[in-house]
Enzyme design. Sequence first.
Site, mmCIF file in Angstrom:
data_model
loop_
_atom_site.group_PDB
_atom_site.id
_atom_site.type_symbol
_atom_site.label_atom_id
_atom_site.label_comp_id
_atom_site.label_asym_id
_atom_site.label_seq_id
_atom_site.Cartn_x
_atom_site.Cartn_y
_atom_site.Cartn_z
ATOM 1 N N TYR A 159 0.809 -1.220 0.000
ATOM 2 C CA TYR A 159 0.000 0.000 0.000
ATOM 3 C C TYR A 159 0.842 1.270 0.000
ATOM 4 C CZ TYR A 159 -3.687 -3.244 1.071
ATOM 5 O OH TYR A 159 -4.553 -4.286 1.014
ATOM 6 N N HIS A 209 -5.552 3.291 0.404
ATOM 7 C CA HIS A 209 -5.408 2.929 1.818
ATOM 8 C C HIS A 209 -5.299 4.172 2.695
ATOM 9 C CE1 HIS A 209 -4.506 -0.494 4.634
ATOM 10 N NE2 HIS A 209 -5.174 -1.122 3.691
HETATM 11 MG MG MG Z 1 -8.780 -1.577 1.115
#
Ligand code: MG
Length: 401
Positions: A159, A209
Amino acid sequence: MTKPITIQDVKVITTQPAGSRLVIVKVITSEPGLYGLGCATFTQRWNAVVAALEKHLIPFALGRDVARIEEFWQMAMVHSYWRNGPVLNNAISGIDQALWDIKGKLANMPVYDLLGGKSREAAAVYTHADGRSPEEVTDNVKRFMEEGYRFIRIQMGGYGGRAQTMVKPEGAPDGAYYDPREYCRRMLKMMEHVRGEVGEEIELLHDIHERLQPIDAVRFAKDVEPINLFFLEDALAPEDIAWFRDMRAQCATRLAMGELFNSPHEWKLLIEEHLTDFLRMHVSQMGGITPARATALWANVYGVKTAWHGPGDTSPVGHAANLHLDLWAPNFGIQEWCRFPEHVYEMFPGLPEVRNGYLYPNDKPGLGIDIDEDLAAKYPCEDTIERWTQTRWPDGSPARP
Ligand code: MG
């Protein structure tokens, strides 16, 4: 009047078959052999959910009529007076989903039939392709396309984008570092590369995120508009959702939001101002099937679709619950899928299967899933201190994971 079937015992089963610590609730009824399963998984604080169940919610639930799911849910939610937190909601979900499972077994119907019946034969799923470079991400997308996936989420370096050029101050502590500005630059290039390689027809998704400053997230949503994503996920943190108004005013990138949400306070604005295209709450985190069903219908009125959270830290029982909601909901959008390894299928007989990009149910009554408790006991949960959620900005200060 016939005597009601009641909750006689509730077992809390914990297991860690594949990375995530899972919490499964087994509600045992006064009817011999009749039980139900529910997901209560909050993997980062699983011991707290176990305690909430064993010390508080199970004593509250014992002896109640298994037929009265709605009444149980409404009363359980306010019984603690303070409400809507991840620990208590997950505990309630464990019993709520198990009661739906039991109701289905009593009616001899799958849960999707109790909800109103199938709107579709199977749920289209998306899976995740990662990689260290745009080329590696593309290779992984092509591999999943060969397996039949038509919706693929593309990430690079997880992320955070694993910043390459970050300069940390001397003495900066250990942690999962990322640089949000570099992330924006590198992810845009990665997405342009993948789109160029795989063509227009494959549906691509991406998850921010909640790692950007709100204004950078607005800009990023504009920058990726030409890539025509199926959706951009969690572009903003729950605390910043009013910024979705600015994002909407600036671009037509399809948006998905909600895996961190706890309560209707958080999704109300997004539904009523149609500030998102997909709601993707974690069904156990919102309290189970009962609130998910209500929220899906509410969202449907506003043209918002569902995309329930479905990573490895949703248990197989939770994935089964997601699928029943998906098959029924008039406004189903897409289902996230985490591709469980084979031994998890052995531990959870009836776990839904993906074929050619679609997740299929079985036709068993209830949620259609069981647990082999002896096998689950062979994979006890480990008490480790999570590292990936100890995330830091380049200067070493704490950041959102
Ligand atoms: Mg997610």
